[in-house]
Design a protein around this motif. Structure first.
Motif, mmCIF file in Angstrom:
data_model
loop_
_atom_site.group_PDB
_atom_site.id
_atom_site.type_symbol
_atom_site.label_atom_id
_atom_site.label_comp_id
_atom_site.label_asym_id
_atom_site.label_seq_id
_atom_site.Cartn_x
_atom_site.Cartn_y
_atom_site.Cartn_z
ATOM 1 N N TYR A 94 3.151 0.677 3.333
ATOM 2 C CA TYR A 94 2.719 -0.340 4.283
ATOM 3 C C TYR A 94 2.657 -1.670 3.539
ATOM 4 N N ILE A 95 3.339 -2.672 4.060
ATOM 5 C CA ILE A 95 3.324 -4.007 3.465
ATOM 6 C C ILE A 95 2.525 -4.909 4.399
ATOM 7 N N ALA A 96 1.504 -5.553 3.843
ATOM 8 C CA ALA A 96 0.623 -6.410 4.639
ATOM 9 C C ALA A 96 0.411 -7.726 3.898
ATOM 10 N N ASN A 97 -0.290 -8.640 4.552
ATOM 11 C CA ASN A 97 -0.634 -9.876 3.854
ATOM 12 C C ASN A 97 -1.598 -9.546 2.719
ATOM 13 N N GLY A 98 -1.749 -10.439 1.783
ATOM 14 C CA GLY A 98 -2.546 -10.168 0.597
ATOM 15 C C GLY A 98 -4.027 -10.004 0.851
ATOM 16 N N LYS A 99 -4.497 -10.362 2.033
ATOM 17 C CA LYS A 99 -5.922 -10.284 2.335
ATOM 18 C C LYS A 99 -6.357 -8.913 2.848
ATOM 19 N N LYS A 100 -5.424 -8.062 3.242
ATOM 20 C CA LYS A 100 -5.787 -6.777 3.849
ATOM 21 C C LYS A 100 -6.284 -5.799 2.797
ATOM 22 N N HIS A 101 -7.465 -5.236 3.032
ATOM 23 C CA HIS A 101 -8.089 -4.317 2.081
ATOM 24 C C HIS A 101 -7.542 -2.899 2.267
ATOM 25 N N GLU A 102 -7.608 -2.093 1.207
ATOM 26 C CA GLU A 102 -7.075 -0.739 1.224
ATOM 27 C C GLU A 102 -7.787 0.150 2.250
ATOM 28 N N VAL A 103 -9.077 -0.060 2.444
ATOM 29 C CA VAL A 103 -9.834 0.779 3.369
ATOM 30 C C VAL A 103 -9.345 0.580 4.801
ATOM 31 N N HIS A 151 0.866 -1.178 0.000
ATOM 32 C CA HIS A 151 0.000 0.000 0.000
ATOM 33 C C HIS A 151 0.905 1.232 0.000
ATOM 34 N N LEU A 152 0.708 2.135 -0.951
ATOM 35 C CA LEU A 152 1.498 3.355 -1.042
ATOM 36 C C LEU A 152 0.591 4.571 -1.001
ATOM 37 N N LEU A 153 0.972 5.549 -0.209
ATOM 38 C CA LEU A 153 0.307 6.845 -0.206
ATOM 39 C C LEU A 153 1.186 7.781 -1.022
ATOM 40 N N LYS A 173 -5.938 3.625 9.170
ATOM 41 C CA LYS A 173 -4.813 3.704 10.106
ATOM 42 C C LYS A 173 -3.861 4.854 9.788
ATOM 43 N N ILE A 174 -3.912 5.377 8.572
ATOM 44 C CA ILE A 174 -2.999 6.443 8.170
ATOM 45 C C ILE A 174 -3.551 7.778 8.675
ATOM 46 N N PRO A 175 -2.740 8.546 9.412
ATOM 47 C CA PRO A 175 -3.220 9.857 9.875
ATOM 48 C C PRO A 175 -3.206 10.862 8.720
ATOM 49 N N LEU A 176 -4.348 11.026 8.074
ATOM 50 C CA LEU A 176 -4.441 11.933 6.931
ATOM 51 C C LEU A 176 -4.873 13.322 7.399
ATOM 52 N N PRO A 177 -4.279 14.374 6.842
ATOM 53 C CA PRO A 177 -4.683 15.729 7.206
ATOM 54 C C PRO A 177 -5.880 16.219 6.400
ATOM 55 N N LEU A 178 -6.622 15.319 5.783
ATOM 56 C CA LEU A 178 -7.717 15.698 4.905
ATOM 57 C C LEU A 178 -9.053 15.543 5.613
ATOM 58 N N ALA A 179 -9.959 16.415 5.282
ATOM 59 C CA ALA A 179 -11.304 16.310 5.821
ATOM 60 C C ALA A 179 -12.184 15.452 4.926
ATOM 61 N N LEU A 180 -11.800 15.291 3.681
ATOM 62 C CA LEU A 180 -12.594 14.552 2.706
ATOM 63 C C LEU A 180 -11.704 13.545 2.005
ATOM 64 N N SER A 184 -11.953 10.205 -0.872
ATOM 65 C CA SER A 184 -12.831 9.577 -1.841
ATOM 66 C C SER A 184 -12.278 8.223 -2.229
ATOM 67 N N PRO A 185 -12.961 7.132 -1.870
ATOM 68 C CA PRO A 185 -12.468 5.813 -2.275
ATOM 69 C C PRO A 185 -12.680 5.606 -3.761
ATOM 70 N N TRP A 186 -11.654 5.119 -4.437
ATOM 71 C CA TRP A 186 -11.737 4.862 -5.860
ATOM 72 C C TRP A 186 -11.047 3.538 -6.131
ATOM 73 N N THR A 187 -11.701 2.693 -6.865
ATOM 74 C CA THR A 187 -11.128 1.404 -7.222
ATOM 75 C C THR A 187 -10.841 1.412 -8.711
ATOM 76 N N GLY A 188 -9.579 1.328 -9.041
ATOM 77 C CA GLY A 188 -9.203 1.282 -10.448
ATOM 78 C C GLY A 188 -9.200 -0.153 -10.945
ATOM 79 N N VAL A 189 -9.882 -0.421 -11.991
ATOM 80 C CA VAL A 189 -9.944 -1.761 -12.544
ATOM 81 C C VAL A 189 -9.138 -1.758 -13.828
ATOM 82 N N GLN A 190 -8.201 -2.692 -13.911
ATOM 83 C CA GLN A 190 -7.364 -2.767 -15.106
ATOM 84 C C GLN A 190 -7.640 -4.013 -15.875
#
Length: 88
Positions: free
Chosen positions: A59-68, A45-47, A73-80, A82-88
């Motif tokens: 963040y490196i996790a097992n393959g089962k851990k979802h992005e959400v 997972h990369l920010l 867990k990431i302390p983001l300074p954003l108030a908003l 937007s989840p987006w799933t890119g499908v390739q």
């Protein structure tokens, strides 16, 4: 009504994107990386900061851990966010 042609769109806050990729591993060599019953994987997972597309957080996790779950867990300074799933 048409938008003015010389007007640039800018974000008020810093723009960050969370991206994840699954890296397949051999389950017989890496038994701790169980992803499916017969497959192994880890998820990276990369920010990314859009000012230069440099990783701000990794963040490196097992393959089962979802992005959400990682995003919460990431302390983001954003108030908003937007989840987006890119499908390739």
């Amino acid at each position: 009504m048409a938008a003015p042609k010389n007007l640039k769109f800018r974000f008020r806050n810093k723009l960050l994107s969370l991206d994840a990729t699954t890296i397949a591993l051999c389950l017989s060599l890496f038994p701790w990386a169980e992803f499916r019953r017969t497959k192994g994987a880890v998820k990276l997972h990369l920010l990314l900061d859009h000012d230069g597309y440099f990783p701000v957080y990794a963040y490196i996790a097992n393959g089962k851990k979802h992005e959400v779950r990682v995003a919460r867990k990431i302390p983001l300074p954003l108030a908003l966010s937007s989840p987006w799933t890119g499908v390739q």
